[in-house]
Design a protein around this motif. Sequence first.
Motif, PDB file in Angstrom:
ATOM      1  N   GLY A 110     -49.348 -13.542   2.966  1.00 54.84           N
ATOM      2  CA  GLY A 110     -48.613 -12.493   2.269  1.00 54.84           C
ATOM      3  C   GLY A 110     -47.142 -12.809   2.316  1.00 54.84           C
ATOM      4  O   GLY A 110     -46.498 -12.998   1.306  1.00 54.84           O
ATOM      5  N   TRP A 111     -46.626 -12.908   3.488  1.00 55.71           N
ATOM      6  CA  TRP A 111     -45.349 -13.536   3.697  1.00 55.71           C
ATOM      7  C   TRP A 111     -45.391 -14.279   5.000  1.00 55.71           C
ATOM      8  O   TRP A 111     -46.066 -13.851   5.922  1.00 55.71           O
ATOM      9  N   PRO A 112     -44.679 -15.381   5.064  1.00 53.41           N
ATOM     10  CA  PRO A 112     -44.660 -16.130   6.315  1.00 53.41           C
ATOM     11  C   PRO A 112     -43.933 -15.322   7.380  1.00 53.41           C
ATOM     12  O   PRO A 112     -42.768 -15.530   7.626  1.00 53.41           O
ATOM     13  N   THR A 113     -44.617 -14.391   7.981  1.00 53.58           N
ATOM     14  CA  THR A 113     -44.030 -13.616   9.063  1.00 53.58           C
ATOM     15  C   THR A 113     -44.211 -14.368  10.367  1.00 53.58           C
ATOM     16  O   THR A 113     -44.977 -15.321  10.448  1.00 53.58           O
ATOM     17  N   ASP A 114     -43.508 -13.914  11.384  1.00 53.83           N
ATOM     18  CA  ASP A 114     -43.648 -14.564  12.682  1.00 53.83           C
ATOM     19  C   ASP A 114     -44.888 -14.101  13.414  1.00 53.83           C
ATOM     20  O   ASP A 114     -45.387 -14.777  14.307  1.00 53.83           O
ATOM     21  N   GLY A 115     -45.366 -12.927  13.059  1.00 57.68           N
ATOM     22  CA  GLY A 115     -46.538 -12.427  13.767  1.00 57.68           C
ATOM     23  C   GLY A 115     -47.172 -11.259  13.048  1.00 57.68           C
ATOM     24  O   GLY A 115     -46.555 -10.616  12.206  1.00 57.68           O
ATOM     25  N   ILE A 116     -48.408 -11.013  13.399  1.00 56.10           N
ATOM     26  CA  ILE A 116     -49.193  -9.996  12.714  1.00 56.10           C
ATOM     27  C   ILE A 116     -49.796  -9.036  13.730  1.00 56.10           C
ATOM     28  O   ILE A 116     -50.339  -9.470  14.737  1.00 56.10           O
ATOM     29  N   ILE A 117     -49.688  -7.769  13.450  1.00 56.36           N
ATOM     30  CA  ILE A 117     -50.391  -6.789  14.254  1.00 56.36           C
ATOM     31  C   ILE A 117     -51.483  -6.165  13.385  1.00 56.36           C
ATOM     32  O   ILE A 117     -51.191  -5.581  12.345  1.00 56.36           O
ATOM     33  N   ALA A 118     -52.713  -6.340  13.812  1.00 62.14           N
ATOM     34  CA  ALA A 118     -53.836  -5.789  13.040  1.00 62.14           C
ATOM     35  C   ALA A 118     -54.291  -4.526  13.743  1.00 62.14           C
ATOM     36  O   ALA A 118     -54.934  -4.584  14.789  1.00 62.14           O
ATOM     37  N   PHE A 119     -53.944  -3.409  13.163  1.00 57.26           N
ATOM     38  CA  PHE A 119     -54.256  -2.150  13.834  1.00 57.26           C
ATOM     39  C   PHE A 119     -55.627  -1.642  13.449  1.00 57.26           C
ATOM     40  O   PHE A 119     -55.888  -1.349  12.283  1.00 57.26           O
ATOM     41  N   ASP A 120     -56.491  -1.527  14.430  1.00 56.01           N
ATOM     42  CA  ASP A 120     -57.850  -1.021  14.203  1.00 56.01           C
ATOM     43  C   ASP A 120     -58.517  -1.680  13.016  1.00 56.01           C
ATOM     44  O   ASP A 120     -59.213  -1.035  12.239  1.00 56.01           O
ATOM     45  N   ALA A 121     -58.306  -2.970  12.879  1.00 58.03           N
ATOM     46  CA  ALA A 121     -58.869  -3.663  11.729  1.00 58.03           C
ATOM     47  C   ALA A 121     -60.260  -4.176  12.059  1.00 58.03           C
ATOM     48  O   ALA A 121     -60.558  -4.485  13.202  1.00 58.03           O
ATOM     49  N   ASN A 122     -61.052  -4.280  11.030  1.00 58.17           N
ATOM     50  CA  ASN A 122     -62.396  -4.764  11.206  1.00 58.17           C
ATOM     51  C   ASN A 122     -62.396  -6.283  11.052  1.00 58.17           C
ATOM     52  O   ASN A 122     -62.817  -6.824  10.051  1.00 58.17           O
ATOM     53  N   LEU A 123     -61.901  -6.951  12.072  1.00 54.35           N
ATOM     54  CA  LEU A 123     -61.716  -8.396  12.010  1.00 54.35           C
ATOM     55  C   LEU A 123     -62.953  -9.135  12.493  1.00 54.35           C
ATOM     56  O   LEU A 123     -63.344  -9.001  13.650  1.00 54.35           O
ATOM     57  N   SER A 124     -63.515  -9.939  11.630  1.00 53.10           N
ATOM     58  CA  SER A 124     -64.667 -10.728  12.061  1.00 53.10           C
ATOM     59  C   SER A 124     -64.215 -11.813  13.024  1.00 53.10           C
ATOM     60  O   SER A 124     -63.056 -12.230  13.022  1.00 53.10           O
ATOM     61  N   ARG A 133     -56.704 -20.916  14.510  1.00 52.95           N
ATOM     62  CA  ARG A 133     -56.618 -22.317  14.141  1.00 52.95           C
ATOM     63  C   ARG A 133     -55.308 -22.584  13.398  1.00 52.95           C
ATOM     64  O   ARG A 133     -54.671 -23.611  13.578  1.00 52.95           O
ATOM     65  N   HIS A 134     -54.915 -21.620  12.592  1.00 54.04           N
ATOM     66  CA  HIS A 134     -53.686 -21.798  11.826  1.00 54.04           C
ATOM     67  C   HIS A 134     -52.462 -21.352  12.602  1.00 54.04           C
ATOM     68  O   HIS A 134     -51.392 -21.163  12.023  1.00 54.04           O
ATOM     69  N   GLN A 135     -52.640 -21.130  13.893  1.00 53.40           N
ATOM     70  CA  GLN A 135     -51.484 -20.813  14.739  1.00 53.40           C
ATOM     71  C   GLN A 135     -50.766 -19.539  14.309  1.00 53.40           C
ATOM     72  O   GLN A 135     -49.544 -19.443  14.433  1.00 53.40           O
ATOM     73  N   VAL A 136     -51.505 -18.609  13.786  1.00 57.61           N
ATOM     74  CA  VAL A 136     -50.874 -17.348  13.417  1.00 57.61           C
ATOM     75  C   VAL A 136     -50.826 -16.448  14.652  1.00 57.61           C
ATOM     76  O   VAL A 136     -51.851 -16.222  15.284  1.00 57.61           O
ATOM     77  N   ALA A 137     -49.650 -15.991  14.989  1.00 59.73           N
ATOM     78  CA  ALA A 137     -49.535 -15.069  16.114  1.00 59.73           C
ATOM     79  C   ALA A 137     -50.152 -13.739  15.710  1.00 59.73           C
ATOM     80  O   ALA A 137     -49.698 -13.099  14.771  1.00 59.73           O
ATOM     81  N   LEU A 138     -51.198 -13.367  16.418  1.00 56.75           N
ATOM     82  CA  LEU A 138     -51.941 -12.161  16.023  1.00 56.75           C
ATOM     83  C   LEU A 138     -52.267 -11.301  17.227  1.00 56.75           C
ATOM     84  O   LEU A 138     -52.789 -11.802  18.216  1.00 56.75           O
ATOM     85  N   VAL A 139     -51.923 -10.044  17.171  1.00 54.02           N
ATOM     86  CA  VAL A 139     -52.508  -9.153  18.161  1.00 54.02           C
ATOM     87  C   VAL A 139     -53.236  -8.041  17.437  1.00 54.02           C
ATOM     88  O   VAL A 139     -52.762  -7.501  16.441  1.00 54.02           O
ATOM     89  N   ALA A 140     -54.425  -7.779  17.939  1.00 58.61           N
ATOM     90  CA  ALA A 140     -55.272  -6.774  17.320  1.00 58.61           C
ATOM     91  C   ALA A 140     -55.351  -5.553  18.228  1.00 58.61           C
ATOM     92  O   ALA A 140     -55.136  -5.653  19.427  1.00 58.61           O
ATOM     93  N   THR A 141     -55.628  -4.417  17.628  1.00 61.88           N
ATOM     94  CA  THR A 141     -55.908  -3.241  18.444  1.00 61.88           C
ATOM     95  C   THR A 141     -57.259  -2.691  17.999  1.00 61.88           C
ATOM     96  O   THR A 141     -57.726  -3.010  16.920  1.00 61.88           O
ATOM     97  N   GLY A 142     -57.852  -1.899  18.828  1.00 63.26           N
ATOM     98  CA  GLY A 142     -59.141  -1.347  18.445  1.00 63.26           C
ATOM     99  C   GLY A 142     -59.800  -0.593  19.571  1.00 63.26           C
ATOM    100  O   GLY A 142     -59.228  -0.441  20.646  1.00 63.26           O
TER     101      GLY A 142
END
Lengths: 329, 329
Positions: A110-124, A133-142
């Motif tokens: 979407g945009w090359p952001t430095d990190g992503i917060i996935a809030f209550d997302a249904n992430l497989s 694998r793509h080195q995306v900084a990601l923190v999820a909540t749930g």
Amino acid sequence: MSDIARRLNISRATVSYVLNERPGEIISEATRERVLQTARELGYRPNRAAQVLAGRRSNIVELCIHSFSPAFYSQVLQAFELEIGPTDYQLHTVTARHWTQSDWENVDRGWPTDGIIAFDANLSDEAVASLRRHQVALVATGVYPRTDTDHVSVDLYEATKNAVEHLLGKKRRVAYLTPRPANAADKDPRYPAYRNAMLAAGQPEEVILAIDGSQFGDRPAISNIMRHYIREHGCPEAIFCFNDEFSVAALVALRDQKIRVPEDVLLLGCDGIHETAYHLPALSTIQYPYAAVAQWAWEFLQQRIENPESPLQSAVLAPKLLLRASSGD
Amino acid sequence: MSDIARRLNISRATVSYVLNERPGEIISEATRERVLQTARELGYRPNRAAQVLAGRRSNIVELCIHSFSPAFYSQVLQAFELEIGPTDYQLHTVTARHWTQSDWENVDRGWPTDGIIAFDANLSDEAVASLRRHQVALVATGVYPRTDTDHVSVDLYEATKNAVEHLLGKKRRVAYLTPRPANAADKDPRYPAYRNAMLAAGQPEEVILAIDGSQFGDRPAISNIMRHYIREHGCPEAIFCFNDEFSVAALVALRDQKIRVPEDVLLLGCDGIHETAYHLPALSTIQYPYAAVAQWAWEFLQQRIENPESPLQSAVLAPKLLLRASSGD
DNA sequence: TTGAAAGCGCTAACAG
DNA sequence: CTGTTAGCGCTTTCAA
């Protein structure tokens, strides 16, 4: 940048150096001044796309959230805004209601952001793996802890159990008002917690199903279902509600039928949205730890950004029971 | 992209062509297939920064809004999300509470978006001019029409006047509860509308000032001020509130003092946040045209993006009075 | 139909 | 301290 360089008869690198306040490389104070001055005069505005393409951080983090409503989500947004707003980072917000797994795998596009917060997302698991694998900084909540990414979860089980037990301490016929069919497929901890509390008390379950089409929160629809239910089955002595939207909707339905809260029926919801405090009676609820979730998530994300290889982290937070008039407290 | 090209022994341009579904340039179906296939195999993911740097549109629009709360703003967010979500464009949201004029002038630097919506932002003429100079597609919203940028405004004057007149039709002592000192510096149309309505009715003004620190919406603080006010001055017969936050806060204060709404005092707010419908009594309000604002703003923005040179446009919307129980209706 | 090549604006070695 | 240079990944003109 070239304009500045040309005007000053120096190289673009020099300009870049002073504009980036490069530590170490010391540029003569005179040049520095001249560059800054000229930049101002020429109205220089860095081009973020170019900066990022050349390897710089964007200083933007993206919060992917289900939607902007109901109130629960706005309070989440606000918590993150409060947490991240004061930092160097800009918080961007995107709604993910209709995202597919492939959208999630490409969330960093979407945009090359430095990190992503996935809030209550249904992430497989695959999506998470792909992002990793793509080195995306990601923190999820749930609701459930997960071990394949930085994660902060809020465990509703205990709080729900306490809530139902609390109601059972005062009344026998305690119902559960929910949008989710009470079967094995329901992975939400609220139902098991309710069920177990009822079992322990030797009371029969009473699940009031209010599927309202709109995921959660079509209050008029829920109120209607409640009205019908009460007409057909009589009114429970206490109702634990899936969330505060349901709790307010129930309150309205009860009011219409002249059933008093808490005298005739106790009400207890979940999420702790602001509004609950202003109803009459004030609505009891399970207070979601908005600020704490935002804090931990941001903490984890920062660390991941700083050090992509550091070990995964996770936190489990426990929401607290907030007892008010609607549960007879 | 080079990987794909190399693997297929074709040039990067060709790959770019098929990936972009370039209209006109017809690539042989065979090559097309092979490229797409290889892209999939290699897990090709376009780099947005590079695309934008090379002159492509980002397909992102940015909504700059004061903050994520109170509820008024979440409803605004949701309206825009509903409007723009279904299009090709991604909606990014940023809070602008603490932005300076220079932040505004550089708003397009956050990310190179295709367009910016400045919701109720305090944009100086200089900032607008600067953005225009830099060809940033910008549509602003606000209370007052402006002619230096695409703009959609909501005119509260008429609706407020109607509201106050409506109250005056039933009671004499009509007060205005507001966070803004009622002096000439207050450019908000609500006060003048109130004032003129009172003047026309030959009634004295009664302004209840509730400055609450938090711009708008610290409900407990407002309630407190109301309680004190009533203790000192007695209770007005009707209160027009700056917005629904004040209206709810007033309701709570009145409740505490056993003053009944609408029997003892009428209440009428502004904004039409969802919550007003669920209070007892249901709160009358001036319904902000969320959807219409989003529609017009998006319409203008699209046109500006398509055609940067087209003449400026603006729309003025009129909110409607929504009469419910709290004003005795 | 395809390929070569010139940027887009900026960063960061590396060599003075 | 400053300049040269080689990219970052993609688009697009121009030739072939």
